[in-house]
Design an enzyme around this catalytic site. Structure first.
Site, PDB file in Angstrom:
ATOM      1  NE  ARG A 118     -46.984 -41.101  41.256  1.00 11.72           N
ATOM      2  CZ  ARG A 118     -46.715 -41.198  42.819  1.00 11.72           C
ATOM      3  NH1 ARG A 118     -46.727 -42.192  43.292  1.00 11.72           N
ATOM      4  NH2 ARG A 118     -46.452 -40.043  43.289  1.00 11.72           N
ATOM      5  CE  LYS A 140     -53.222 -44.364  20.156  1.00 17.38           C
ATOM      6  NZ  LYS A 140     -53.434 -43.768  19.044  1.00 17.38           N
ATOM      7  CD  GLU A 182     -62.606 -45.357  14.112  1.00 17.90           C
ATOM      8  OE1 GLU A 182     -61.754 -45.780  13.379  1.00 17.90           O
ATOM      9  OE2 GLU A 182     -62.581 -44.476  15.267  1.00 17.90           O
ATOM     10  CE  LYS A 224     -56.859 -50.040  18.841  1.00 18.56           C
ATOM     11  NZ  LYS A 224     -57.749 -49.061  19.272  1.00 18.56           N
ATOM     12  CD  GLU A 234     -50.174 -43.627  17.343  1.00 19.43           C
ATOM     13  OE1 GLU A 234     -51.214 -44.031  17.919  1.00 19.43           O
ATOM     14  OE2 GLU A 234     -50.121 -42.511  16.998  1.00 19.43           O
ATOM     15  NE  ARG A 238     -52.298 -48.026  19.410  1.00 16.72           N
ATOM     16  CZ  ARG A 238     -52.647 -48.466  20.745  1.00 16.72           C
ATOM     17  NH1 ARG A 238     -51.981 -48.856  21.437  1.00 16.72           N
ATOM     18  NH2 ARG A 238     -53.980 -48.258  21.088  1.00 16.72           N
ATOM     19  CG  ASN A 242     -53.278 -42.285  14.386  1.00 19.83           C
ATOM     20  OD1 ASN A 242     -54.331 -42.837  15.252  1.00 19.83           O
ATOM     21  ND2 ASN A 242     -52.099 -42.402  14.742  1.00 19.83           N
ATOM     22  CG  HIS A 245     -58.301 -41.363  13.646  1.00 21.07           C
ATOM     23  ND1 HIS A 245     -58.563 -42.236  12.745  1.00 21.07           N
ATOM     24  CD2 HIS A 245     -58.661 -41.659  14.811  1.00 21.07           C
ATOM     25  CE1 HIS A 245     -59.559 -43.199  13.421  1.00 21.07           C
ATOM     26  NE2 HIS A 245     -59.586 -42.786  14.398  1.00 21.07           N
ATOM     27  CG  HIS A 249     -58.612 -36.579  16.115  1.00 22.94           C
ATOM     28  ND1 HIS A 249     -57.484 -37.096  16.524  1.00 22.94           N
ATOM     29  CD2 HIS A 249     -59.475 -37.443  16.452  1.00 22.94           C
ATOM     30  CE1 HIS A 249     -57.584 -38.389  16.970  1.00 22.94           C
ATOM     31  NE2 HIS A 249     -58.869 -38.422  16.888  1.00 22.94           N
ATOM     32  CG  HIS A 261     -64.177 -40.700  16.923  1.00 22.28           C
ATOM     33  ND1 HIS A 261     -63.238 -39.916  16.726  1.00 22.28           N
ATOM     34  CD2 HIS A 261     -63.736 -41.962  16.582  1.00 22.28           C
ATOM     35  CE1 HIS A 261     -62.079 -40.644  16.402  1.00 22.28           C
ATOM     36  NE2 HIS A 261     -62.378 -41.515  16.652  1.00 22.28           N
TER      37      HIS A 261
HETATM   38  N1  LIG Z   1     -59.144 -45.037  22.616  1.00 28.28           N
HETATM   39  C1  LIG Z   1     -59.048 -45.361  21.550  1.00 28.28           C
HETATM   40  O1  LIG Z   1     -58.293 -46.167  20.951  1.00 28.28           O
HETATM   41  C2  LIG Z   1     -60.176 -44.993  20.628  1.00 28.28           C
HETATM   42  C3  LIG Z   1     -60.242 -45.416  19.230  1.00 28.28           C
HETATM   43  C4  LIG Z   1     -61.486 -44.963  18.610  1.00 28.28           C
HETATM   44  C5  LIG Z   1     -62.364 -44.030  19.080  1.00 28.28           C
HETATM   45  N2  LIG Z   1     -61.889 -43.359  20.315  1.00 28.28           N
HETATM   46  C6  LIG Z   1     -62.945 -42.522  21.044  1.00 28.28           C
HETATM   47  O2  LIG Z   1     -64.261 -43.123  21.093  1.00 28.28           O
HETATM   48  C7  LIG Z   1     -65.098 -41.886  21.358  1.00 28.28           C
HETATM   49  C8  LIG Z   1     -66.209 -42.425  20.271  1.00 28.28           C
HETATM   50  O3  LIG Z   1     -66.852 -43.457  20.807  1.00 28.28           O
HETATM   51  P1  LIG Z   1     -68.401 -43.790  20.381  1.00 28.28           P
HETATM   52  O4  LIG Z   1     -68.418 -43.926  19.067  1.00 28.28           O
HETATM   53  O5  LIG Z   1     -68.842 -45.258  21.320  1.00 28.28           O
HETATM   54  O6  LIG Z   1     -69.346 -42.773  20.978  1.00 28.28           O
HETATM   55  P2  LIG Z   1     -70.062 -42.392  22.531  1.00 28.28           P
HETATM   56  O7  LIG Z   1     -69.440 -42.899  23.599  1.00 28.28           O
HETATM   57  O8  LIG Z   1     -70.639 -40.998  22.297  1.00 28.28           O
HETATM   58  O9  LIG Z   1     -71.313 -43.350  22.274  1.00 28.28           O
HETATM   59  C9  LIG Z   1     -72.403 -42.945  21.212  1.00 28.28           C
HETATM   60  C10 LIG Z   1     -73.786 -42.678  21.724  1.00 28.28           C
HETATM   61  O10 LIG Z   1     -74.371 -44.060  22.171  1.00 28.28           O
HETATM   62  C11 LIG Z   1     -74.970 -44.100  23.435  1.00 28.28           C
HETATM   63  N3  LIG Z   1     -74.713 -45.367  23.704  1.00 28.28           N
HETATM   64  C12 LIG Z   1     -73.710 -46.172  24.034  1.00 28.28           C
HETATM   65  N4  LIG Z   1     -74.106 -47.497  24.103  1.00 28.28           N
HETATM   66  C13 LIG Z   1     -75.475 -47.679  23.864  1.00 28.28           C
HETATM   67  C14 LIG Z   1     -76.364 -48.537  23.638  1.00 28.28           C
HETATM   68  N5  LIG Z   1     -75.819 -49.901  23.613  1.00 28.28           N
HETATM   69  N6  LIG Z   1     -77.529 -48.305  23.285  1.00 28.28           N
HETATM   70  C15 LIG Z   1     -77.892 -46.972  23.307  1.00 28.28           C
HETATM   71  N7  LIG Z   1     -77.212 -45.952  23.401  1.00 28.28           N
HETATM   72  C16 LIG Z   1     -75.702 -46.284  23.646  1.00 28.28           C
HETATM   73  C17 LIG Z   1     -74.014 -43.112  24.049  1.00 28.28           C
HETATM   74  O11 LIG Z   1     -74.258 -42.677  25.168  1.00 28.28           O
HETATM   75  C18 LIG Z   1     -73.675 -42.093  23.117  1.00 28.28           C
HETATM   76  O12 LIG Z   1     -74.741 -40.925  23.076  1.00 28.28           O
HETATM   77  C19 LIG Z   1     -64.442 -40.711  20.771  1.00 28.28           C
HETATM   78  O13 LIG Z   1     -64.157 -39.764  21.758  1.00 28.28           O
HETATM   79  C20 LIG Z   1     -63.154 -41.144  20.136  1.00 28.28           C
HETATM   80  O14 LIG Z   1     -62.132 -40.347  20.169  1.00 28.28           O
HETATM   81  C21 LIG Z   1     -61.153 -43.975  21.136  1.00 28.28           C
END
Ligand SMILES: NC(=O)c1ccc[n+]([C@@H]2O[C@H](COP(=O)([O-])OP(=O)(O)OC[C@H]3O[C@@H](n4cnc5c(N)ncnc54)[C@H](O)[C@@H]3O)[C@@H](O)[C@H]2O)c1
Length: 359
Positions: A118, A140, A182, A224, A234, A238, A242, A245, A249, A261
């Site tokens: 939990r 999130k 972003e 942020k 949210e 907040r 989006n 988004h 999505h 993304h």
């Molecule tokens: N929680 C939130 O508030 C929030 C906000 C925005 C996005 N997200 C989520 O984030 C995700 C996207 O994240 P992302 O764009 O980082 O994608 P990701 O996590 O897939 O990373 C992108 C790619 O880069 C590689 N990688 C990561 N760091 C690296 C580095 N330093 N050197 C070389 N390769 C590296 C990863 O293995 C992957 O192949 C989505 O699922 C999205 O929904 C969440």
């Protein structure tokens, strides 16, 4: 070079430490004393940074758990793999999970932390631009369901966010640019000046200029942080985060994550600007302004026409932001003036999607 921010929430506060060359856990030494640590990473990031990170925890019992790379692995199986690893090593609530990776690793690790016993502590160590300026901050957490993106999750704040901007040097350009998507979103929401800043610094950003990247990451985290501090769960403001988004999505899901993304959010912002202009909320040149900056960072501005607008609309209806069957979209009155629009009609949305498709 180092900068530190703090995010203050009703149930406590945590630091965001932004360093240009190292993972700086120094201020957490006493907090970590005696705790077991499980680092969650993936097969791409672990070979690059896991050893460097684990060395910092020489006085702890440290384990690691690797999950598959990419959005197709943001699933219950990856989440369960982490829980299984925690169970096997008998982790309890006073131990710590540490994410090491992009937004996907951050989101899944956070959700594992939220659900194990939990709720246990976790620290985000984001290694993509997108995760450093967005995903790791604000609590999130979640995973995807086959029916839609981020459908399963929880709000669970980390103990700290430790950013090492040096990690961006190994990030593929396409992934880096997806992160800029972003950043452009923040400009669209309420930072018109930041649009100009991005335009004026685009060369330095592309060259990974250390000072400019530090400024970019710090500014985005600050922005942020301010929004999350006002509305952690949210209930109101907040939702502006989006922008792009709800469309985005749906585009990720329909394309089976062909679009990253940040790329899907880029397309979603163009659609939101188009819809805003169609409904008379803003001038048509706002779409053009967004497109120019997105294109400067090689982000898509037209959706491939192999996808059907009607199916995107159907997916948008299952989005978390739909209330009483009414769309709740983030639209624009101007660059830097986003607002929540309710009751937009299906036909209006379809028209906007269709006008952002390749012919
Ligand atoms: N929680 C939130 O508030 C929030 C906000 C925005 C996005 N997200 C989520 O984030 C995700 C996207 O994240 P992302 O764009 O980082 O994608 P990701 O996590 O897939 O990373 C992108 C790619 O880069 C590689 N990688 C990561 N760091 C690296 C580095 N330093 N050197 C070389 N390769 C590296 C990863 O293995 C992957 O192949 C989505 O699922 C999205 O929904 C969440």
């Amino acid at each position: 070079m180092q900068k530190q921010l703090n995010i203050a929430l009703p149930n406590g506060q945590y630091p965001i430490i932004i360093d240009s060359e190292k993972f700086d856990f120094s201020e957490f030494k006493s907090w970590l004393a005696g705790k077991k640590i499980m680092v969650v990473s993936n097969e791409v990031v672990a070979p690059l940074y896991l050893d460097e990170l684990i060395q910092l925890f020489a006085d702890n019992q440290v384990y690691h758990c690797l999950i598959g790379d990419g959005e197709i692995h943001k699933t219950k199986n990856s989440w369960l793999k982490i829980l299984d690893a925690l169970a096997e090593q008998q982790f309890n609530r006073s131990d710590v999970l540490v994410s090491l990776g992009g937004g996907i690793v951050c989101d899944i690790t956070g959700f594992a932390a939220a659900s194990w016993m939990r709720g246990m502590a976790f620290v985000q160590v984001p290694t993509t631009l997108l995760s450093q300026i967005d995903a790791s901050v604000g609590g999130k957490t979640g995973i995807n369901h086959p029916k839609g993106k981020n459908m399963i999750g929880a709000f669970h704040q980390p103990q700290a966010v430790i950013i090492n901007a040096k990690t961006l040097r190994t990030l593929p350009t396409r992934e880096f640019n997806a992160g800029i998507g972003e950043a452009i979103k923040y400009a669209g929401i309420n930072q018109a000046w930041f649009y100009d800043w991005l335009v004026n610094h685009q060369q330095a950003i592309k060259q990974l200029d250390e000072a400019v990247l530090m400024e970019l990451i710090t500014h985005c985290c600050q922005f942020k942080t301010k929004i999350v501090e006002q509305d952690e769960k949210e209930q109101g403001i907040r939702a502006l985060l989006n922008l792009g988004h709800t469309f985005g999505h749906a585009i990720e899901t329909i394309s089976d994550y062909h679009y990253l993304h940040g790329e899907a959010v880029a397309l979603g912002m163009v659609m939101a600007a188009e819809l805003s202009a169609q409904l008379g909320f803003c001038e048509p040149d706002i779409r053009k302004m967004l497109e120019n900056l997105l294109q400067a960072f090689e982000l898509p501005i037209m959706l491939d026409n192999q996808y059907a607008a009607e199916e995107i609309l159907t997916l948008m209806k299952s989005d978390k932001k739909v209330i009483n069957d009414q769309h709740r979209l983030i639209l624009l009155k101007d660059m830097g003036q986003a607002f929540i629009a309710e009751g937009v009609k299906d036909a209006e949305i379809l028209e906007a999607i269709n006008s952002c498709m390749t012919q």
